[in-house]
Design an enzyme around this catalytic site. Structure first.
Site, PDB file in Angstrom:
ATOM      1  N   ASN A  42      -7.897  -3.587  13.831  1.00 38.73           N
ATOM      2  CA  ASN A  42      -9.283  -3.890  13.450  1.00 38.73           C
ATOM      3  C   ASN A  42      -9.356  -5.071  12.481  1.00 38.73           C
ATOM      4  O   ASN A  42     -10.403  -5.330  11.896  1.00 38.73           O
ATOM      5  CB  ASN A  42      -9.945  -2.654  12.819  1.00 38.73           C
ATOM      6  CG  ASN A  42      -9.196  -2.155  11.588  1.00 38.73           C
ATOM      7  OD1 ASN A  42      -8.266  -2.810  11.115  1.00 38.73           O
ATOM      8  ND2 ASN A  42      -9.607  -1.011  11.072  1.00 38.73           N
ATOM      9  N   HIS A  96      -7.546  -5.376   9.698  1.00 37.35           N
ATOM     10  CA  HIS A  96      -7.250  -5.070   8.293  1.00 37.35           C
ATOM     11  C   HIS A  96      -5.942  -5.723   7.865  1.00 37.35           C
ATOM     12  O   HIS A  96      -5.070  -5.990   8.697  1.00 37.35           O
ATOM     13  CB  HIS A  96      -7.254  -3.556   8.016  1.00 37.35           C
ATOM     14  CG  HIS A  96      -6.081  -2.780   8.524  1.00 37.35           C
ATOM     15  ND1 HIS A  96      -6.154  -1.422   8.786  1.00 37.35           N
ATOM     16  CD2 HIS A  96      -4.806  -3.115   8.796  1.00 37.35           C
ATOM     17  CE1 HIS A  96      -4.987  -0.987   9.184  1.00 37.35           C
ATOM     18  NE2 HIS A  96      -4.141  -1.991   9.205  1.00 37.35           N
ATOM     19  N   ASP A 104       0.825  -1.206   0.000  1.00 40.90           N
ATOM     20  CA  ASP A 104       0.000   0.000   0.000  1.00 40.90           C
ATOM     21  C   ASP A 104       0.861   1.257   0.000  1.00 40.90           C
ATOM     22  O   ASP A 104       2.073   1.199   0.241  1.00 40.90           O
ATOM     23  CB  ASP A 104      -0.970   0.004   1.192  1.00 40.90           C
ATOM     24  CG  ASP A 104      -0.338  -0.523   2.475  1.00 40.90           C
ATOM     25  OD1 ASP A 104       0.898  -0.510   2.582  1.00 40.90           O
ATOM     26  OD2 ASP A 104      -1.078  -0.947   3.373  1.00 40.90           O
ATOM     27  N   GLU A 149      -9.795  -2.367   4.819  1.00 38.94           N
ATOM     28  CA  GLU A 149     -10.427  -2.138   6.115  1.00 38.94           C
ATOM     29  C   GLU A 149     -11.654  -3.050   6.268  1.00 38.94           C
ATOM     30  O   GLU A 149     -12.139  -3.612   5.277  1.00 38.94           O
ATOM     31  CB  GLU A 149     -10.855  -0.662   6.208  1.00 38.94           C
ATOM     32  CG  GLU A 149      -9.717   0.343   6.078  1.00 38.94           C
ATOM     33  CD  GLU A 149      -8.866   0.469   7.356  1.00 38.94           C
ATOM     34  OE1 GLU A 149      -8.939  -0.391   8.240  1.00 38.94           O
ATOM     35  OE2 GLU A 149      -8.119   1.459   7.451  1.00 38.94           O
TER      36      GLU A 149
HETATM   37  P1  PGA Z   1       1.936  -2.314  12.676  1.00 40.82           P
HETATM   38  O1  PGA Z   1       0.758  -2.161  11.655  1.00 40.82           O
HETATM   39  O2  PGA Z   1       2.924  -3.275  12.080  1.00 40.82           O
HETATM   40  O3  PGA Z   1       2.506  -0.942  12.826  1.00 40.82           O
HETATM   41  O4  PGA Z   1       1.343  -2.864  13.950  1.00 40.82           O
HETATM   42  C1  PGA Z   1       0.208  -3.298  11.045  1.00 40.82           C
HETATM   43  C2  PGA Z   1      -0.965  -2.905  10.195  1.00 40.82           C
HETATM   44  O5  PGA Z   1      -1.695  -1.955  10.539  1.00 40.82           O
HETATM   45  O6  PGA Z   1      -1.178  -3.553   9.154  1.00 40.82           O
END
Ligand code: PGA
Length: 220
Positions: free
Chosen positions: A121, A123, A62, A128
């Site tokens: 959450n 995702h 992304d 999302e």
């Molecule tokens: P993080 O984020 O590695 O900073 O915990 C993971 C994500 O939101 O996909």
């Protein structure tokens, strides 16, 4: 499907680095890579190993849209944490939004390994809750929760972009192999729900249960 519990974050990073080392040794390989705090230990370990990156093409999951804080772009993150310390060819590094690569990103053609983190959450990438399991690579609005989570990387919450381009769930699932990583107790419940609970678009990572070559690594 079992979640592999690692002794430490270092252990998790080393185990996944072993898999990437194997992939990099293939004559030609395609890797999908994440950003975020979870893979930083892995990227450090890969840099330490001084591996040959000349045969690999990488696709990032992304990228923000209209990001004004350039040192928080995912391209910048990847250059700083990994790519600039390796011999990867710049022409083999792709981010969603690079028009030339969209067809590939859409279909996940021939991706040897897709590496993922998981959001609070559920995702994966910026798919999302509520994202269709059939979703292709596309522009999305970020949820309040994700904007809040990511604000730790920005001067203020108002600097966090509200949109991103994300690889869709369909191309992610087309990868030959998938590894999802979660670091920290705050990720335990959501990872368990995703791996053992109902398969539902409310928890995008739950689609991974239907992949035939998927592993989940967790450490406290
Ligand atoms: P993080 O984020 O590695 O900073 O915990 C993971 C994500 O939101 O996909």
């Amino acid at each position: 499907m079992e979640i592999s519990k690692c002794k430490s974050y270092r252990d998790l990073s080393n185990l996944v680095a072993d898999v990437i080392e194997y992939i990099l040794a293939l004559p030609e390989s395609k890797l999908v890579l994440p950003t975020g705090s979870t893979p930083t230990g892995l990227y450090k370990e890969l840099v330490n190993r001084e591996l040959d990156w000349s045969n690999v093409t990488t696709y990032n999951l992304d990228e923000y849209v209209d990001n004004t804080i350039q040192n928080q772009s995912y391209r910048y993150f990847m250059m700083e944490n990994l790519f600039k310390h390796t011999n990867i060819d710049d022409d083999n590094i792709y981010f969603p939004g690079d028009t030339a690569v969209w067809p590939d990103m859409n279909y996940g053609v021939g991706v040897d390994l897709c590496l993922l983190g998981i959001g609070g959450n559920g995702h994966i990438a910026f798919n999302e809750p509520g994202s269709s399991f059939e979703s292709e690579t596309r522009m999305v609005d970020l949820t309040e929760e994700t904007i809040k989570d990511n604000s730790r990387f920005f001067p203020t919450i108002d600097d966090v972009p509200t949109q991103a381009i994300t690889m869709g769930l369909k191309p992610i699932m087309s990868s030959k192999r998938i590894i999802i990583m979660a670091n920290g107790k705050h990720k335990k419940d959501i990872l368990e729900q995703a791996m053992y609970g109902d398969i539902t678009e409310d928890i995008p990572a739950s689609i991974l249960q239907t992949h035939t070559n998927m592993e989940a690594f967790y450490c406290d």
